[in-house]
Design a protein around this motif. Sequence first.
Motif, PDB file in Angstrom:
ATOM      1  N   ALA A  63       0.842  -1.197   0.000  1.00 12.07           N
ATOM      2  CA  ALA A  63       0.000   0.000   0.000  1.00 12.07           C
ATOM      3  C   ALA A  63       0.879   1.250   0.000  1.00 12.07           C
ATOM      4  O   ALA A  63       1.857   1.318   0.751  1.00 12.07           O
ATOM      5  CB  ALA A  63      -0.917   0.006   1.221  1.00 12.07           C
ATOM      6  N   GLY A  64       0.542   2.207  -0.824  1.00 13.41           N
ATOM      7  CA  GLY A  64       1.275   3.463  -0.849  1.00 13.41           C
ATOM      8  C   GLY A  64       2.754   3.293  -1.130  1.00 13.41           C
ATOM      9  O   GLY A  64       3.579   4.078  -0.650  1.00 13.41           O
ATOM     10  N   ALA A  65       3.120   2.289  -1.913  1.00 11.05           N
ATOM     11  CA  ALA A  65       4.528   2.044  -2.215  1.00 11.05           C
ATOM     12  C   ALA A  65       4.957   2.872  -3.425  1.00 11.05           C
ATOM     13  O   ALA A  65       4.148   3.157  -4.310  1.00 11.05           O
ATOM     14  CB  ALA A  65       4.764   0.560  -2.485  1.00 11.05           C
ATOM     15  N   GLY A  66       6.226   3.254  -3.446  1.00 12.40           N
ATOM     16  CA  GLY A  66       6.768   3.860  -4.661  1.00 12.40           C
ATOM     17  C   GLY A  66       7.178   5.308  -4.580  1.00 12.40           C
ATOM     18  O   GLY A  66       7.575   5.881  -5.595  1.00 12.40           O
ATOM     19  N   SER A  67       7.121   5.941  -3.417  1.00 13.67           N
ATOM     20  CA  SER A  67       7.579   7.333  -3.327  1.00 13.67           C
ATOM     21  C   SER A  67       9.031   7.418  -3.774  1.00 13.67           C
ATOM     22  O   SER A  67       9.876   6.635  -3.335  1.00 13.67           O
ATOM     23  CB  SER A  67       7.472   7.840  -1.881  1.00 13.67           C
ATOM     24  OG  SER A  67       6.136   7.943  -1.475  1.00 13.67           O
ATOM     25  N   GLY A  68       9.315   8.357  -4.661  1.00 11.01           N
ATOM     26  CA  GLY A  68      10.671   8.549  -5.147  1.00 11.01           C
ATOM     27  C   GLY A  68      11.094   7.600  -6.240  1.00 11.01           C
ATOM     28  O   GLY A  68      12.235   7.665  -6.702  1.00 11.01           O
ATOM     29  N   SER A  69      10.193   6.718  -6.672  1.00 11.57           N
ATOM     30  CA  SER A  69      10.547   5.734  -7.697  1.00 11.57           C
ATOM     31  C   SER A  69      10.214   6.189  -9.107  1.00 11.57           C
ATOM     32  O   SER A  69      10.912   5.816 -10.058  1.00 11.57           O
ATOM     33  CB  SER A  69       9.833   4.400  -7.425  1.00 11.57           C
ATOM     34  OG  SER A  69      10.457   3.676  -6.384  1.00 11.57           O
ATOM     35  N   ALA A  70       9.158   6.953  -9.277  1.00 14.83           N
ATOM     36  CA  ALA A  70       8.696   7.327 -10.613  1.00 14.83           C
ATOM     37  C   ALA A  70       9.780   8.106 -11.358  1.00 14.83           C
ATOM     38  O   ALA A  70      10.381   9.032 -10.803  1.00 14.83           O
ATOM     39  CB  ALA A  70       7.429   8.158 -10.525  1.00 14.83           C
ATOM     40  N   PRO A  71      10.065   7.748 -12.602  1.00  8.40           N
ATOM     41  CA  PRO A  71      11.093   8.462 -13.373  1.00  8.40           C
ATOM     42  C   PRO A  71      10.862   9.968 -13.427  1.00  8.40           C
ATOM     43  O   PRO A  71      11.820  10.745 -13.394  1.00  8.40           O
ATOM     44  CB  PRO A  71      10.987   7.826 -14.761  1.00  8.40           C
ATOM     45  CG  PRO A  71      10.470   6.449 -14.506  1.00  8.40           C
ATOM     46  CD  PRO A  71       9.517   6.592 -13.342  1.00  8.40           C
ATOM     47  N   SER A  72       9.619  10.381 -13.476  1.00 16.05           N
ATOM     48  CA  SER A  72       9.315  11.813 -13.566  1.00 16.05           C
ATOM     49  C   SER A  72       9.626  12.564 -12.280  1.00 16.05           C
ATOM     50  O   SER A  72       9.721  13.789 -12.274  1.00 16.05           O
ATOM     51  CB  SER A  72       7.839  12.006 -13.923  1.00 16.05           C
ATOM     52  OG  SER A  72       6.998  11.474 -12.906  1.00 16.05           O
ATOM     53  N   GLN A  73       9.781  11.834 -11.156  1.00 18.50           N
ATOM     54  CA  GLN A  73      10.011  12.471  -9.857  1.00 18.50           C
ATOM     55  C   GLN A  73      11.340  12.071  -9.232  1.00 18.50           C
ATOM     56  O   GLN A  73      11.711  12.569  -8.169  1.00 18.50           O
ATOM     57  CB  GLN A  73       8.884  12.088  -8.891  1.00 18.50           C
ATOM     58  CG  GLN A  73       7.501  12.482  -9.374  1.00 18.50           C
ATOM     59  CD  GLN A  73       6.390  11.798  -8.593  1.00 18.50           C
ATOM     60  OE1 GLN A  73       6.647  11.033  -7.667  1.00 18.50           O
ATOM     61  NE2 GLN A  73       5.153  12.062  -8.975  1.00 18.50           N
ATOM     62  N   ARG A  74      12.076  11.187  -9.894  1.00 12.92           N
ATOM     63  CA  ARG A  74      13.264  10.593  -9.285  1.00 12.92           C
ATOM     64  C   ARG A  74      14.335  11.629  -8.945  1.00 12.92           C
ATOM     65  O   ARG A  74      14.894  11.639  -7.848  1.00 12.92           O
ATOM     66  CB  ARG A  74      13.825   9.548 -10.240  1.00 12.92           C
ATOM     67  CG  ARG A  74      15.004   8.750  -9.699  1.00 12.92           C
ATOM     68  CD  ARG A  74      14.593   7.838  -8.578  1.00 12.92           C
ATOM     69  NE  ARG A  74      15.704   7.018  -8.118  1.00 12.92           N
ATOM     70  CZ  ARG A  74      15.713   6.359  -6.973  1.00 12.92           C
ATOM     71  NH1 ARG A  74      14.660   6.404  -6.177  1.00 12.92           N
ATOM     72  NH2 ARG A  74      16.738   5.636  -6.619  1.00 12.92           N
ATOM     73  N   GLU A  75      14.642  12.501  -9.854  1.00 16.52           N
ATOM     74  CA  GLU A  75      15.704  13.484  -9.640  1.00 16.52           C
ATOM     75  C   GLU A  75      15.384  14.396  -8.470  1.00 16.52           C
ATOM     76  O   GLU A  75      16.233  14.661  -7.610  1.00 16.52           O
ATOM     77  CB  GLU A  75      15.933  14.309 -10.905  1.00 16.52           C
ATOM     78  CG  GLU A  75      17.105  15.291 -10.796  1.00 16.52           C
ATOM     79  CD  GLU A  75      17.363  16.045 -12.084  1.00 16.52           C
ATOM     80  OE1 GLU A  75      18.213  16.957 -12.065  1.00 16.52           O
ATOM     81  OE2 GLU A  75      16.730  15.725 -13.113  1.00 16.52           O
ATOM     82  N   ALA A  76      14.145  14.873  -8.406  1.00 17.67           N
ATOM     83  CA  ALA A  76      13.744  15.762  -7.311  1.00 17.67           C
ATOM     84  C   ALA A  76      13.813  15.036  -5.974  1.00 17.67           C
ATOM     85  O   ALA A  76      14.261  15.606  -4.965  1.00 17.67           O
ATOM     86  CB  ALA A  76      12.333  16.286  -7.559  1.00 17.67           C
ATOM     87  N   PHE A  77      13.384  13.778  -5.943  1.00 21.46           N
ATOM     88  CA  PHE A  77      13.419  13.002  -4.704  1.00 21.46           C
ATOM     89  C   PHE A  77      14.841  12.842  -4.193  1.00 21.46           C
ATOM     90  O   PHE A  77      15.112  12.993  -2.995  1.00 21.46           O
ATOM     91  CB  PHE A  77      12.787  11.626  -4.941  1.00 21.46           C
ATOM     92  CG  PHE A  77      12.890  10.691  -3.768  1.00 21.46           C
ATOM     93  CD1 PHE A  77      12.014  10.787  -2.711  1.00 21.46           C
ATOM     94  CD2 PHE A  77      13.875   9.711  -3.727  1.00 21.46           C
ATOM     95  CE1 PHE A  77      12.106   9.924  -1.620  1.00 21.46           C
ATOM     96  CE2 PHE A  77      13.982   8.845  -2.648  1.00 21.46           C
ATOM     97  CZ  PHE A  77      13.094   8.953  -1.595  1.00 21.46           C
TER      98      PHE A  77
END
Length: 283
Positions: A118-132
Motif C-alpha cells: 500500500a502506498g509504495a513507490g515514493s521517489g521511484s517514478a522516473p518523472s520524480q526521481r531526480e527531485a526526490f
Amino acid sequence: MAHIDASGVRLYVEETGSGYPIVFVHEFGSDFREWEAQVRYFSRGYRCVTYNARGYPPSDVPDDPAQYGWEFAVSDLLAVMDALKIERAHVVGLSMGGYAALQFGLKHGTRASAIVAAGAGSGSAPSQREAFLKEAPALAQSFRDKGMAAMALEMGHHLTRIQLKYKDPRGWQDFVNHLGDHSAKGMSTTMARYQALRPSLHDFKEQFSRMTVPVLLAVGDEDTHCLETNLMLKATIPGAGLWIAPNTGHAINLEEPADFNREVDGFLSQVERGSWRKGWRNG
C-alpha cells in the motif's frame, strides 16, 4: 511483547490472535501502532504480527549509519518470521514497508503467500526521481536540526497526509503524537540510508515480471508520488491487482480503515481459496 535479534539489532515485536500469520510492515512516518485498526480486525481470524523497524524505539536505534538500509528492511522481516517460527505468511506493508514487502517477495518469494503493498513507490517514478534524490538528504538533516515535535507537525500537514486530518482529526492527532515519539537520529538515518539510497522500483521491472506471489497494490488517488509507480507495478507483476481509493492520500490504512480492511480481507480470502487469478495479458 518481546524483542527479537536481527543480526545484532533488537527489534520490538507484538503478536495478537491465532491462525494463519499476517506480518505487518510499517511506513517511514509510523510504527507498529498505526496498524491498530488492522490488528483489531484481522486478529479475529489470523495471527497478527507487528514490529518496529530498526531506528524506531523500542527497537534499537543503531549509532552506525551502515546498519541502516533497504536490504536490512528485507532481512529484518525475514528475521522476525524466523524468530517466531513462521515458515510462510501474508505480508502487508505500507509505503516504506510496502517497498520492503515487494523486495521480500522478489528475494524470499517462497516465504510470502500473499503481499499487500500500500502506498509504495515514493521517489521511484522516473518523472520524480531526480527531485526526490535532491530532497531526501535535506529532509534527513531536518530531523536532527528541527527535532521530532516540529517535524511531526510538518509531516502531518504534507499534501499527501493532510487528508487524514480532514477525515479523522483525532486519528490524525494520534499519528502526529506517535510520530513525535520517534527518535530523531533513527528517522534521520533511516531517511539518509534507506529512503534516499534505495533503488527505484522501476529498476526491478524484469524481476517483477517473473514474480509469482499474489499481490494487492493499494494507493490513494491523491497520493501523487505513488500513482505512476503503482500503474507500472500493476502492468508488470502477473499476479497483481490494483485498488485505488478515492479522495485518499498516503496513509491509506489510517484514512479509510474499513475500506482498507475489506479490500485486504477479500484479497486474502481469494488467495486462500485459490481463486485470485493472474491478470490478463495481451498477446
